[in-house]
Structure formats: structure tokens, C-alpha cells
Design an enzyme around this catalytic site. Structure first.
Site, PDB file in Angstrom:
ATOM      1  N   GLY A 242       0.749  -1.247   0.000  1.00  0.00           N
ATOM      2  CA  GLY A 242       0.000   0.000   0.000  1.00  0.00           C
ATOM      3  C   GLY A 242       0.776   1.292   0.000  1.00  0.00           C
TER       4      GLY A 242
ATOM      5  N   ARG B 230       2.929  -1.647  -5.886  1.00  0.00           N
ATOM      6  CA  ARG B 230       3.075  -0.409  -6.655  1.00  0.00           C
ATOM      7  C   ARG B 230       4.455   0.228  -6.487  1.00  0.00           C
ATOM      8  NH1 ARG B 230      -1.387   2.913  -7.915  1.00  0.00           N
ATOM      9  NH2 ARG B 230      -2.515   1.887  -6.238  1.00  0.00           N
TER      10      ARG B 230
ATOM     11  N   ARG C 174      -5.979   3.256 -15.725  1.00  0.00           N
ATOM     12  CA  ARG C 174      -5.980   3.987 -14.459  1.00  0.00           C
ATOM     13  C   ARG C 174      -6.623   5.383 -14.532  1.00  0.00           C
ATOM     14  NH1 ARG C 174      -2.380   5.176 -11.498  1.00  0.00           N
ATOM     15  NH2 ARG C 174      -3.385   4.456  -9.612  1.00  0.00           N
TER      16      ARG C 174
ATOM     17  N   CYS D  48     -13.695   4.323 -28.610  1.00  0.00           N
ATOM     18  CA  CYS D  48     -14.935   5.055 -28.865  1.00  0.00           C
ATOM     19  C   CYS D  48     -15.745   5.349 -27.618  1.00  0.00           C
ATOM     20  CB  CYS D  48     -15.762   4.281 -29.870  1.00  0.00           C
ATOM     21  SG  CYS D  48     -14.815   4.033 -31.359  1.00  0.00           S
TER      22      CYS D  48
END
Ligand code: LLP
Length: 421
Positions: free
Chosen positions: A239, A278, A314, A346
Site C-alpha cells: 500500500g 506499486r 488507471r 470510442c
């Protein structure tokens, strides 16, 4: 810090110009830096030096086998959340004793796979899961090592879609019920209770929520030990956030995070596990794309790229900010321009950024999305029948395609027609 820097005005991944990779593989593509991956893993490992610990990379962030092997070679454990991820960890050469299985919905087949192949522990998230795991382990004549994921009801102060530690979230068991759930686990013969697990969310930019959660884990460790459980391992989740916008305040460093962990939990005599994803992969990856058109709207210019929301979801999904930089720097003194940066898919959600300032760009120019290494390629889809983009790994002056771009034919051949057609 990462290893994507300009040399003589050209963006390079370590010692390789991005432009050269683009010539070989075409655009769009993901590009990872080995040195950055290694550096970030080591930062965590060193932050916990002096305590018995294992850094289990949360491979959901970026799970290409070459990335996993790079980290496994440094001694990384892996946090997996599916049978597919478990298989990846094993294929990357990670021994079972370094693999942790997380996730709220593990199936019996996934449990069997991990018990047969070897597992460090399951982080169990509910009583029904506990009962299922107990049954599977007994059927195989073994005992499953478990921690129970507790939900500490702490506000992680992050985007609602990636906060997991509040009581309204689906994750873990309420910490207030922990003692009764551990008592239940201890009665199940197929389980061996070894510790506690907690994970409160992703992209946290302050230490305080972690500290609050870990203090609750500390208290729970004492209570559970008093109840007779042998609590010897604490899995503290992942985290820790990364700086996406260079202008923003820097989130705490792994060193600060490690120091806080030692301060709050260091005297318990427990082995410490963390599951960062991350922070290890995020700034170790770029998404490189080519400008297809510059389109003049009524009151704005659109930079239409060949990358789209299916390649990097994201911004569309979390309103996430990614730095978008030109691969070739502007000549000094060039005035910047403002663009809405969009993809060809689109729907209007296929917008990466609005009113973004960058050097003037035109069709054929290359741009790079920074901090795209985590939750980039792994969340890509083939929406609009756009084949998954390739992945490239750089090490020093070498680069290699670690996942090729599928041809249109390969993509189509995955569909099969029913007999009646
Ligand atoms: N451990 C568990 C149990 C997790 O659920 C997660 C992330 C991690 C570790 C790793 O967290 P990290 O260190 O990467 O923050 N797709 C979203 C992020 C989803 C995170 C899910 N769980 C995004 O693009 O922001």
C-alpha cells in the site's frame, strides 16, 4: 527515483534510447527498467534489516515472468491472489515457502494447487473460507498454515476504489471479532494458525493510517497470545504510495515505513512480512505511445495517441494522474502547449489528461506515460479489438521483448465458432 532519464535530449531507459526500442517493437509498448525494479525491492528489504522479515512482492501490480524472475533472484517472496498468479510465481522459480496466498475468494481448486505445490501461508479472509481450506487440507492429509486477515476499520485516505481497511469494505474479518474467529480456526484440524494479516489499501501517501492499523495488530497479538495462539508472523500488507505527479508532496519513503514498523511491532518477536506492489513496479515502467493526430477542437487541441484506455485504464478508472512526457525534449526556449490527451477508443472516458502542458507535438512524435509500471499492463484488455501491447525489459544497454504483441490473426484465432455455424 527511477532510471528513465534524458540523455542528449532523448528519453532513455537506463542506457537504451526509448526511440530505438520503439523502432524495434512499434508502439504502444510497456518498458520496464531492471535497475529500478531492483532498487525498489532493495529499499524495502533494507528498511527491514535487523528484523526477521520477507518482502513478498504483490505481483498483481506487474506479473510478467521476467519481472518476477528479476525480483525472485534478489530473494523476493511473492504475494499471489489467484491460481494463475501462483502458477506464475512457481514458473518464475519462487519456492512455495516464499509464496503467500491472499484474496477474498480463493476456490477449493486454488487451495489444492497451493497446498500441493507448496505455500508459505494462506491469508484467510472469512470463516467460510477457513472451513473450506480446512476441508481441502484434511482431504490432502496436510495442515494449511494460515494468518487471518483482520479489518482494522482504519481510513487509508486513498481513492475509494482502492481503500480496503474500513468496515464497509469486503476485506478481512472485523478486528472486533478476531478472538472468536481465531478460536474457531484453532479448532480446525486442517489449519495451523501462525499469525495475523492486515492490508488497508493502496497508494497511501501518509504513514499515519498504517501506524493506526499496526497498533491495532500489536494489541491483537497480545490478546491472541493470551488466548493461547502461537502468533509468530505478521503480514502487514502493501500500500505504500508513489509520487505520480512530480509537483506533489512526496509520500513517505520505504525507510520511514520500515522504521515505523520496527518501532510499533519490533519487540513482539514476530517475523514481519510486507506485500508492496506499486512501489516496486510503478516507477519502474513506462507506457510509450505515438501521436496519431493533433486535432483542433473548438476551444482546445486534442492529442490523439495510439495508446488507449484499454492499455492503461488507471486514468479512466480512478481519475489517476500520470506524467506524460515527450520522448524527445523540446529545444530550449520552446513555449509549451496545452492538450487534452486522448486515445482512439470510442468513448469519452478514453481520456488520459485534460489541459496538459507539454512541448508542441505533432503526428509521429513519441510520448511516455511515467509511473505506468504498476497496474498498467496487468489491467489491459483487448477492448475495441486492440491487441494487448507488448512488454519490454531493459537492463543496462540491453533490451528484450518479454511479451510480444499478438498478431491480429492470433487474437482472432482465440475465438472458436460453434458447430452449428
Ligand atoms: N496486498 C494486498 C492484499 C492487496 O490487495 C494489494 C493491492 C497489495 C498487497 C499491493 O498494494 P500496493 O503496494 O500495490 O499498493 N489497480 C489499482 C490498485 C489496486 C490495489 C489492489 N490491492 C490501481 O491501479 O491503483
Amino acid at each position: 527515483m527511477d532510471h528513465f532519464i534524458y540523455k542528449s535530449g532523448e528519453l532513455c531507459a537506463e542506457d537504451v534510447p526509448i526511440r530505438e526500442i520503439a523502432r524495434h517493437v512499434g508502439t504502444p509498448f510497456y518498458c520496464y527498467s531492471t535497475a529500478t525494479l531492483e532498487r525498489h525491492f532493495r529499499l524495502f528489504d533494507e528498511a527491514l534489516e535487523g528484523t526477521d522479515h520477507l518482502v513478498c512482492y504483490a505481483m498483481k501490480a506487474a506479473s510478467n515472468l521476467a519481472i518476477l524472475r528479476t525480483l525472485a533472484a534478489l530473494g523476493a517472496g511473492m504475494d499471489v491472489v489467484s491460481g494463475g498468479e501462483y502458477a506464475r510465481a512457481r514458473a518464475a522459480g519462487v519456492p512455495g515457502e516464499r509464496i503467500v496466498f491472499s484474496g477474498v475468494g480463493k476456490t477449493a481448486a486454488e487451495m489444492r494447487m497451493a497446498l500441493e505445490g507448496g505455500i508459505r501461508q494462506f491469508n484467510v479472509e472469512s470463516e467460510p473460507e477457513m472451513d473450506r481450506l480446512d476441508a481441502v487440507a484434511r482431504e490432502l492429509g496436510t495442515k494449511a498454515p494460515i494468518t487471518v486477515r483482520v479489518n482494522p476499520d482504519v481510513d487509508a485516505k486513498t481513492h475509494a476504489k482502492i481503500a480496503t481497511g474500513k468496515s464497509e469494505n469486503k476485506f478481512g474479518i472485523p478486528i472486533s471479532r478476531a478472538r472468536e474467529v481465531y478460536a474457531h480456526a484453532a479448532r480446525l484440524e486442517g489449519l495451523e494458525v501462525i499469525g495475523i494479516d492486515v492490508h488497508i489499501g493502496s497508494q497511501l501517501t501518509e504513514l499515519e493510517p498504517f501506524r493506526l492499523a499496526y497498533e491495532k495488530v500489536r494489541e491483537l497479538t497480545h490478546q491472541l497470545r493470551a488466548d493461547g495462539h502461537d502468533i509468530r508472523r505478521l503480514d502487514l500488507g502493501g500500500g505504500l504510495g508513489i509520487p505520480y505527479a512530480r509537483s506533489n508532496a512526496e509520500p513517505p519513503l520505504p525507510t520511514d515505513y520500515g522504521a515505523m514498523i520496527k518501532e510499533v511491532l519490533g519487540d513482539l518477536g514476530c517475523e514481519i512480512e510486507i506485500e508492496p506492489g506499486r512501489l516496486i513496479a510503478g516507477n519502474a515502467g513506462l507506457l510509450v505511445s505515438e501521436v496519431v493526430y493533433v486535432k483542433e477542437g473548438e476551444d482546445r487541441s486534442f492529442l490523439i495517441l495510439d495508446a488507449a484506455m484499454n492499455d492503461l485504464i488507471r486514468p479512466a478508472m480512478y481519475d489517476a494522474y500520470h506524467d506524460i512526457v515527450p520522448v524527445t525534449e523540446a529545444a530550449p526556449g520552446t513555449e509549451p502547449e496545452r492538450y487534452d490527451v486522448v486515445g482512439p477508443v470510442c468513448e469519452s472516458g478514453d481520456t488520459f489528461a485534460k489541459g496538459r502542458e507539454t512541448r508542441p507535438l505533432s503526428a509521429g512524435d513519441l510520448v511516455a506515460f511515467r509511473s505506468a509500471g504498476a497496474y498498467g499492463a496487468v489491467m489491459a484488455s483487448e477492448y475495441n479489438s486492440r491487441p494487448l501491447v507488448p512488454e519490454v525489459l531493459v537492463k543496462g544497454d540491453q533490451f528484450a521483448v518479454i511479451r510480444p504483441r499478438p498478431s491480429l490473426e492470433e487474437m482472432l484465432n482465440r475465438d472458436t465458432l460453434p458447430e452449428w455455424m
